[in-house]
Design an enzyme around this catalytic site. Structure first.
Site, PDB file in Angstrom:
ATOM      1  N   ALA A 106       0.814  -1.217   0.000  1.00  0.00           N
ATOM      2  CA  ALA A 106       0.000   0.000   0.000  1.00  0.00           C
ATOM      3  C   ALA A 106       0.846   1.265   0.000  1.00  0.00           C
ATOM      4  O   ALA A 106       0.323   2.364   0.135  1.00  0.00           O
ATOM      5  CB  ALA A 106      -0.936   0.002   1.210  1.00  0.00           C
ATOM      6  N   GLY A 107       2.169   1.123  -0.116  1.00  0.00           N
ATOM      7  CA  GLY A 107       3.034   2.297  -0.131  1.00  0.00           C
ATOM      8  C   GLY A 107       3.375   2.837   1.240  1.00  0.00           C
ATOM      9  O   GLY A 107       3.889   3.949   1.361  1.00  0.00           O
ATOM     10  N   ALA A 113       9.337  -2.142   7.565  1.00  0.00           N
ATOM     11  CA  ALA A 113       9.100  -2.079   9.009  1.00  0.00           C
ATOM     12  C   ALA A 113       9.272  -3.453   9.627  1.00  0.00           C
ATOM     13  O   ALA A 113       9.891  -3.600  10.692  1.00  0.00           O
ATOM     14  CB  ALA A 113       7.703  -1.537   9.293  1.00  0.00           C
ATOM     15  N   ASP A 154      12.752   3.185   2.764  1.00  0.00           N
ATOM     16  CA  ASP A 154      11.850   2.581   3.747  1.00  0.00           C
ATOM     17  C   ASP A 154      12.589   2.045   4.980  1.00  0.00           C
ATOM     18  O   ASP A 154      12.188   2.334   6.114  1.00  0.00           O
ATOM     19  CB  ASP A 154      11.027   1.478   3.099  1.00  0.00           C
ATOM     20  CG  ASP A 154       9.961   2.026   2.153  1.00  0.00           C
ATOM     21  OD1 ASP A 154       9.994   3.234   1.847  1.00  0.00           O
ATOM     22  OD2 ASP A 154       9.099   1.240   1.707  1.00  0.00           O
TER      23      ASP A 154
END
Length: 321
Positions: A106-107, A113, A154
Site C-alpha cells: 500500500a506504499g 518495518a 523505507d
C-alpha cells in the site's frame, strides 16, 4: 535472553517517490501504525509466522514448509536472518512471529518495518548490540528480495524514525519539525508490485531523458518549498506542493483510476492538497488539510478499504517488552 521483541513504524513519502530512485532527494516521515516481531530461541528448526503464512526451515537451511515447489513469501526474511546470524557468529534456530498494523502493498513501508523490527529483535535475542546502520544494512537484504531495486528509503525511516530528507543509502539528514502535522491516509485497496512500478519509471526516464530531467528540476523546486513549509508547519503550502508532486507522478504514469478516485475524494473533503504515496498504481493516497477535513474522513470509509489519520515524525525501531 530466551525471548525478545521489537517494533518499527510505517512511513509515507511526503514528496519525491520515484525521483529518489534516480538520485534526487525525497522527504519521508515515520507514521504511527507499526509492525512488531517477536522472536524466541528454537531447536532443530526455524519457524517464521505472519498471520496464516508460515515458513519452516531445517537446522541446515532446507525448506520444510511450504513444499519446495511452492513460493515461500517469508523467504526474504529468513535469508536476511540467516545472513545476520552468520555474520555475527551465531549458529542457532529460532521462532519468529510477525504482527503488523501496516497494510501491505500500500506504499506505507510494511515490508521494511517488518524487516527492521526483525533484525532488531534478533539482535536483542542474541545480545548482538546492532546499531541503526547494521539494522538498516540487514533490512536492505530482505528489501532487495522483496522489491528488486529499492531506494533504501523505507528501512532508513523505519529504523531512524522522525522525518528525513533522503538522497540514498547512508545519505540523509534529519528534518526538524516544529509543528507535528497530522495527515490523512486513504487506502485504495488495490495492491501493486513496487518493482514493476519502479521499472516503469526507469524505462520512462531512459526513453525520455530530457523530459525526465526537466521534471526532476521542477520537482527540486517543489521539494525546496515543501521542506520549508514542513519545517514551519505551514500545512496549506505543503498541501499545494504535494498536489504538484502528484501531478508529476501522474505524468510519469504511476497513477491509476483507483488512485485518482481517492485523490478526488480527499480533495472533495476540502483538503489543502493530496498525492499518492509509495510506488503508485494503487496503494494509498495521503492528504493534509484543516481539521474540518479530517473530521469528514470517516465519510469515505465505506468507499475505500481504509481511511485514517496519523501523526508524522513518529519514533523509529525500538525494543518491546
Amino acid at each position: 535472553m530466551m525471548k525478545a521483541a521489537a517494533s518499527a513504524p510505517g512511513k509515507v513519502i511526503l514528496l519525491g517517490e520515484h525521483f529518489v530512485v534516480s538520485g534526487y532527494p525525497a522527504l519521508v516521515t515515520a507514521i504511527e501504525p507499526r509492525a512488531v516481531v517477536r522472536v524466541q530461541r528454537g531447536e532443530k528448526k526455524t519457524v517464521v509466522k505472519s498471520g496464516n503464512v508460515v515458513g519452516i526451515w531445517s537446522e541446515g537451511g532446507e525448506q520444510l514448509y511450504p513444499p519446495k515447489n511452492i513460493k515461500n513469501h517469508l523467504q526474504p526474511l529468513y535469508d536476511m536472518a540467516t545472513k545476520l546470524l552468520e555474520e555475527n557468529s551465531v549458529h542457532a534456530c529460532f521462532e519468529a512471529e510477525i504482527f503488523s498494523q501496516i497494510p501491505g502493498s500500500a506504499g506505507l513501508g510494511s515490508s521494511a518495518a517488518v524487516s527492521v523490527a526483525f533484525a532488531k529483535a534478533l539482535s536483542d535475542l542474541y545480545g548482538l548490540g546492532l546499531g541503526h546502520d547494521a539494522v538498516i544494512k540487514y533490512a536492505m537484504l530482505a528489501e532487495r528480495e522483496f522489491h528488486g531495486t529499492p531506494s533504501g528509503i523505507d528501512p532508513h525511516i523505519a529504523a531512524l524514525g522522525g522525518a528525513l530528507l533522503y538522497s540514498g543509502p547512508g545519505n540523509y539528514r534529519r528534518v526538524n519539525i516544529n509543528n507535528l502535522l497530522e495527515i490523512a491516509v486513504l487506502n485504495t485497496g488495490v495492491r501493486r508490485k513496487t518493482s514493476a512500478m519502479v521499472a516503469h519509471v526507469q524505462e520512462f526516464a531512459r526513453k525520455n531523458p530530457e523530459v525526465f530531467r526537466e521534471m526532476a528540476d521542477f520537482y527540486g523546486e517543489v521539494l525546496a518549498g515543501g521542506l520549508e513549509a514542513l519545517e514551519k508547519g505551514d500545512a496549506a503550502r505543503l498541501g499545494r506542493l504535494m498536489t504538484l508532486n502528484h501531478m508529476l507522478l501522474r505524468v510519469l504514469g504511476v497513477s491509476s483510476k483507483a488512485v485518482e478516485k481517492a485523490f478526488e475524494a480527499l480533495m472533495g473533503l476540502g483538503m489543502y492538497g493530496a498525492k499518492l504515496t509509495g510506488a503508485g498504481g494503487g496503494g494509498c493516497v495521503i492528504a493534509v488539510g484543516p481539521q474540518t477535513s479530517y473530521g469528514r474522513l470517516s465519510d469515505l470509509s465505506q468507499q475505500f478499504q481504509t481511511a485514517f489519520t496519523t501523526k508524522i515524525a513518529c519514533r523509529g525501531v525500538v525494543s518491546e517488552a
